[in-house]
Design an enzyme around this catalytic site. Structure first.
Site, PDB file in Angstrom:
ATOM      1  N   LYS A   1      16.760 -11.013  -7.814  1.00  0.00           N
ATOM      2  CA  LYS A   1      17.617  -9.659  -8.441  1.00  0.00           C
ATOM      3  C   LYS A   1      17.778  -8.750  -7.394  1.00  0.00           C
ATOM      4  O   LYS A   1      17.251  -8.492  -6.691  1.00  0.00           O
ATOM      5  CB  LYS A   1      16.702  -9.026  -9.342  1.00  0.00           C
ATOM      6  CG  LYS A   1      17.355  -7.876 -10.053  1.00  0.00           C
ATOM      7  CD  LYS A   1      16.072  -6.989 -10.872  1.00  0.00           C
ATOM      8  CE  LYS A   1      16.826  -5.994 -11.848  1.00  0.00           C
ATOM      9  NZ  LYS A   1      15.559  -5.123 -12.537  1.00  0.00           N
TER      10      LYS A   1
ATOM     11  N   HIS B   1       4.214  -1.091 -12.602  1.00  0.00           N
ATOM     12  CA  HIS B   1       4.932  -0.667 -11.498  1.00  0.00           C
ATOM     13  C   HIS B   1       6.072  -0.023 -12.207  1.00  0.00           C
ATOM     14  O   HIS B   1       6.441  -0.417 -13.268  1.00  0.00           O
ATOM     15  CB  HIS B   1       5.139  -1.419 -10.401  1.00  0.00           C
ATOM     16  CG  HIS B   1       5.959  -2.527 -10.677  1.00  0.00           C
ATOM     17  ND1 HIS B   1       5.372  -3.807 -11.463  1.00  0.00           N
ATOM     18  CD2 HIS B   1       7.150  -2.825 -10.451  1.00  0.00           C
ATOM     19  CE1 HIS B   1       6.139  -4.540 -11.761  1.00  0.00           C
ATOM     20  NE2 HIS B   1       7.393  -4.306 -11.066  1.00  0.00           N
TER      21      HIS B   1
ATOM     22  N   ASP C   1       5.847  -7.617 -14.305  1.00  0.00           N
ATOM     23  CA  ASP C   1       6.998  -8.831 -14.199  1.00  0.00           C
ATOM     24  C   ASP C   1       6.304  -9.773 -15.095  1.00  0.00           C
ATOM     25  O   ASP C   1       5.304 -10.098 -15.072  1.00  0.00           O
ATOM     26  CB  ASP C   1       6.761  -9.166 -12.882  1.00  0.00           C
ATOM     27  CG  ASP C   1       7.616  -7.973 -11.899  1.00  0.00           C
ATOM     28  OD1 ASP C   1       8.099  -7.189 -12.640  1.00  0.00           O
ATOM     29  OD2 ASP C   1       7.486  -8.147 -10.668  1.00  0.00           O
TER      30      ASP C   1
ATOM     31  N   HIS D   1       6.690  -1.247 -16.015  1.00  0.00           N
ATOM     32  CA  HIS D   1       6.771  -2.587 -16.659  1.00  0.00           C
ATOM     33  C   HIS D   1       5.954  -3.594 -15.630  1.00  0.00           C
ATOM     34  O   HIS D   1       5.471  -3.146 -14.647  1.00  0.00           O
ATOM     35  CB  HIS D   1       8.123  -3.292 -16.724  1.00  0.00           C
ATOM     36  CG  HIS D   1       8.756  -3.455 -15.149  1.00  0.00           C
ATOM     37  ND1 HIS D   1       8.921  -2.528 -14.352  1.00  0.00           N
ATOM     38  CD2 HIS D   1       8.736  -4.582 -14.393  1.00  0.00           C
ATOM     39  CE1 HIS D   1       9.521  -2.876 -13.118  1.00  0.00           C
ATOM     40  NE2 HIS D   1       9.300  -4.227 -13.194  1.00  0.00           N
TER      41      HIS D   1
END
Length: 335
Positions: free
Chosen positions: A202, A277, A223, A221
């Site tokens: 990404k 994070h 991962d 969020h």
């Protein structure tokens, strides 16, 4: 429409001290209010070329348990390989919007691959100050080159070169994490998907923002992946939640940032912690990052590793297909 959103960000980044309401976070999220002032967080920096494997395993184990995050130095990926990756990514995002939209996520696609895709449902209609491009870079069977930009012309070469180097680093980190759990070296990576593990790149592009005190690039969020290995540019912006506060993470030139993802927390039965994070934005400078998410195939089943659960240490997480886990997380459904 996604095109309108991207054009809006490009236009707004040139505005003075104003952004629309949909980019303004609530007071409990605004960086100016919620960021700890006074110091940046010096997360563990680990020399992955450490000759003493026992010491290296212990360092990675401790960082994964206590932080869910560490920076890898002396990783062996040549600086010119990382610089090439960064250069072609930046050049792509500087193209006219019409050219970038040629790589947009297809209408109705259930996959994330493509330009300008929106990953998570946002609460109260808020938007992140970011554009991005997703595409898989490994294994060859998972690659769809229609999402790889043809301009700049060396984009493919740069990504393939970086992926070739990155795989060795990823395998070494997995081996150390596996040994840290008392497993054999290959066992954790095999449980995560082995040779079928997908490397999903990404590119995050955060234009200058007139009000970085009010907006976020990406909201808080963890991962979904097993591991995330990230290359940042020199503009700081990564923040980690620790002890009830948000801290800026210190930028280390040429280091790789490693996040423990949800699947490693699950496979380790909670011993390793997925890191919470978010990213902030900058008023004057473009911030970019290149995370690679190491994800199992959608049909691959994951749960706590059977060798580390027993009657005294029962499983804390459900065993399920990765695709089902993704669906629940993206749609904010119970796991």
């Amino acid at each position: 429409m996604e095109v309108e959103r991207v054009q809006a960000i490009a236009t707004l980044s040139r505005s003075v001290d104003t952004i629309p309401l949909e980019y303004i976070r609530s007071e409990k999220e605004q960086p100016a209010i919620t960021t700890f002032q006074g110091s940046v967080l010096e997360v563990p920096a680990i020399d992955i070329n450490e000759s003493n494997e026992t010491s290296l395993v212990e360092s990675i184990k401790k960082a994964s348990e206590e932080w869910g995050l560490f920076q890898v130095v002396n990783h062996g990926i040549p600086i010119e390989v990382i610089s090439h990756l960064q250069r072609v990514g930046k050049e792509f995002f500087e193209l006219p919007i019409e050219e970038k939209e040629e790589y947009a996520k297809p209408e109705g696609s259930k996959d994330v691959e493509g330009y300008g895709t929106k990953l998570q449902k946002e609460v109260e209609g808020k938007k992140g100050w970011v554009d991005h491009l997703f595409h898989r870079i490994w294994p060859p069977s998972a690659i769809n080159y229609k999402f790889w930009p043809k301009n700049p012309t060396s984009y493919k070469e740069a990504n393939e070169e970086y992926c070739k180097c990155l795989r060795g680093v990823a395998e070494k980190i997995f081996r150390c994490m596996s040994l840290g759990l008392g497993l054999e070296g290959p066992e954790l990576m095999e449980a995560a998907g082995g040779d079928s593990l997908e490397y999903l790149l990404k590119i995050n592009y955060y234009p200058p923002c007139p009000r970085p005190d009010l907006a976020l690039g990406v909201v808080a969020h963890t991962d979904m992946s097993t591991l995330t290995i990230l290359v940042p540019n020199e503009v700081p912006g990564l923040q980690v939640f620790r002890d009830g506060l948000w801290y800026d993470v210190k930028y280390i030139p040429n280091a790789l940032i490693v996040h423990v993802g949800d699947q490693l927390e699950i496979m380790s039965n909670g011993k390793y912690k997925a890191v919470l994070h978010r990213t902030t934005v900058n008023k004057e400078k473009v911030r970019m990052s290149w995370p690679v998410f190491l994800e199992p195939p959608a049909e691959h089943v994951l749960g706590p590793h059977p060798k580390i659960v027993d009657d005294r240490n029962p499983a804390k997480y459900k065993t399920k297909k990765y695709g089902d886990y993704m669906y629940c997380k993206l749609n904010k459904l119970p796991q």
